[in-house]
Scaffold this motif. Structure first.
Motif, PDB file in Angstrom:
ATOM      1  N   LEU B  74       4.510  14.726  -4.877  1.00  0.00           N
ATOM      2  CA  LEU B  74       4.106  14.226  -3.559  1.00  0.00           C
ATOM      3  C   LEU B  74       3.998  12.716  -3.683  1.00  0.00           C
ATOM      4  N   HIS B  75       4.724  12.012  -2.851  1.00  0.00           N
ATOM      5  CA  HIS B  75       4.719  10.558  -2.872  1.00  0.00           C
ATOM      6  C   HIS B  75       4.198  10.049  -1.538  1.00  0.00           C
ATOM      7  N   ILE B  76       3.244   9.131  -1.606  1.00  0.00           N
ATOM      8  CA  ILE B  76       2.733   8.507  -0.382  1.00  0.00           C
ATOM      9  C   ILE B  76       3.130   7.035  -0.398  1.00  0.00           C
ATOM     10  N   THR B  77       3.799   6.614   0.631  1.00  0.00           N
ATOM     11  CA  THR B  77       4.216   5.214   0.761  1.00  0.00           C
ATOM     12  C   THR B  77       3.142   4.426   1.495  1.00  0.00           C
ATOM     13  N   ALA B  78       2.826   3.259   0.979  1.00  0.00           N
ATOM     14  CA  ALA B  78       1.873   2.356   1.641  1.00  0.00           C
ATOM     15  C   ALA B  78       0.582   3.079   2.018  1.00  0.00           C
ATOM     16  N   THR B  79      -0.183   3.434   1.006  1.00  0.00           N
ATOM     17  CA  THR B  79      -1.389   4.221   1.235  1.00  0.00           C
ATOM     18  C   THR B  79      -2.342   3.539   2.213  1.00  0.00           C
ATOM     19  N   GLN B  80      -3.094   4.385   2.899  1.00  0.00           N
ATOM     20  CA  GLN B  80      -4.131   3.930   3.814  1.00  0.00           C
ATOM     21  C   GLN B  80      -5.451   4.579   3.394  1.00  0.00           C
ATOM     22  N   THR B  81      -6.550   4.046   3.879  1.00  0.00           N
ATOM     23  CA  THR B  81      -7.858   4.590   3.482  1.00  0.00           C
ATOM     24  C   THR B  81      -8.016   6.047   3.935  1.00  0.00           C
ATOM     25  N   THR B  82      -7.282   6.422   4.944  1.00  0.00           N
ATOM     26  CA  THR B  82      -7.346   7.821   5.414  1.00  0.00           C
ATOM     27  C   THR B  82      -6.669   8.801   4.456  1.00  0.00           C
ATOM     28  N   ASP B  83      -5.948   8.263   3.456  1.00  0.00           N
ATOM     29  CA  ASP B  83      -5.273   9.135   2.489  1.00  0.00           C
ATOM     30  C   ASP B  83      -6.201   9.603   1.384  1.00  0.00           C
ATOM     31  N   VAL B  84      -7.432   9.081   1.322  1.00  0.00           N
ATOM     32  CA  VAL B  84      -8.339   9.474   0.228  1.00  0.00           C
ATOM     33  C   VAL B  84      -8.582  10.968   0.256  1.00  0.00           C
ATOM     34  N   GLY B  85      -8.701  11.525  -0.938  1.00  0.00           N
ATOM     35  CA  GLY B  85      -8.971  12.945  -1.056  1.00  0.00           C
ATOM     36  C   GLY B  85      -8.334  13.484  -2.321  1.00  0.00           C
TER      37      GLY B  85
END
Lengths: 114, 109
Positions: B74-85
């Motif tokens: 799983l790759h997340i591009t340009a993480t945001q604070t809402t991606d925490v978990g």
């Protein structure tokens, strides 16, 4: 409107007590589960029920006894609570036990045994 | 028995950086699912991959299933604070689902 609900949300109790956690789903699903999540966030299946019948018991101590009075409910009773039982317990459901089903989780019950 | 290992166990990133978590199995998987659990929350289904080499995208999230169906990412591009978990990959056993060890993501603003 909650799909999978659990009560209580928090449970603090003394060692040696007996306690129950209730779970209900209003999704019309046939399969329900209990999971235990420890402090390191490891999620482990405890029980699977399909149409009120137990299909999986993952070497859980006999002190844990699930009961499914109907397809929409799966309760968990724990006898003689021990310190190591402290964890978050999640109930979940899926449409059926066939491959590739999505599971829907309840909000969890945070159990603390003192 | 079937085990699903995830790496890394923890990851801290600055907001805007990319993030990847890897899931490895000792056996061939029929399919793989991914779930996300926010802090204090419950696991929520993200996606399912079934075919060998499959790639699926959900906005900034890209999911891949390996050619041999033994690993996934799983790759997340340009993480945001809402991606925490915590992100879990999940495989199927006999009448049960097996959760991976999880990757806990923290995003620093």
């Amino acid at each position: 409107d909650t799909a999978v609900s659990q009560t209580p949300k928090y449970l603090v109790t003394q060692m040696g007590n007996d306690k129950s956690i209730k779970c209900e789903q209003n999704l019309g699903h046939d399969t329900m589960y209990w999971y235990k999540q420890d402090s390191k966030k490891f999620l482990k299946i405890m029980f699977s029920y399909n149409n009120k019948e137990l299909i999986i018991n993952e070497t859980v101590p006999n002190r844990f006894s699930p009961k499914s009075p109907d397809k929409a409910h799966l309760n968990l009773h724990i006898n003689s609570l021990e310190l190591g039982d402290s964890a978050v317990y999640f109930c979940a459901s899926s449409q059926d036990w066939v491959s590739q089903e999505t599971q829907y989780f309840g909000p969890g019950t945070r159990l603390l045994v003192l | 028995g079937q085990q699903v290992m995830q790496i890394p166990q923890y990851q801290h990133v600055q907001e805007g950086e990319d993030f990847t978590t890897y899931c490895n199995s000792s056996t061939t998987l029929s399919n793989i699912q991914w779930y996300k659990q926010r802090p204090g929350g419950h696991p929520v289904f993200l996606i399912q991959l079934v075919k060998s080499g499959e790639v699926k995208k959900q906005k900034r999230l890209t999911f891949q299933f390996g050619e041999a169906k033994k690993n996934s990412s799983l790759h997340i591009t340009a993480t945001q604070t809402t991606d925490v978990g915590t992100y879990f990959c999940v495989s199927e056993g006999t009448y049960k689902y097996i959760f991976g060890t999880g990757t806990r993501l923290k995003v620093l603003a």
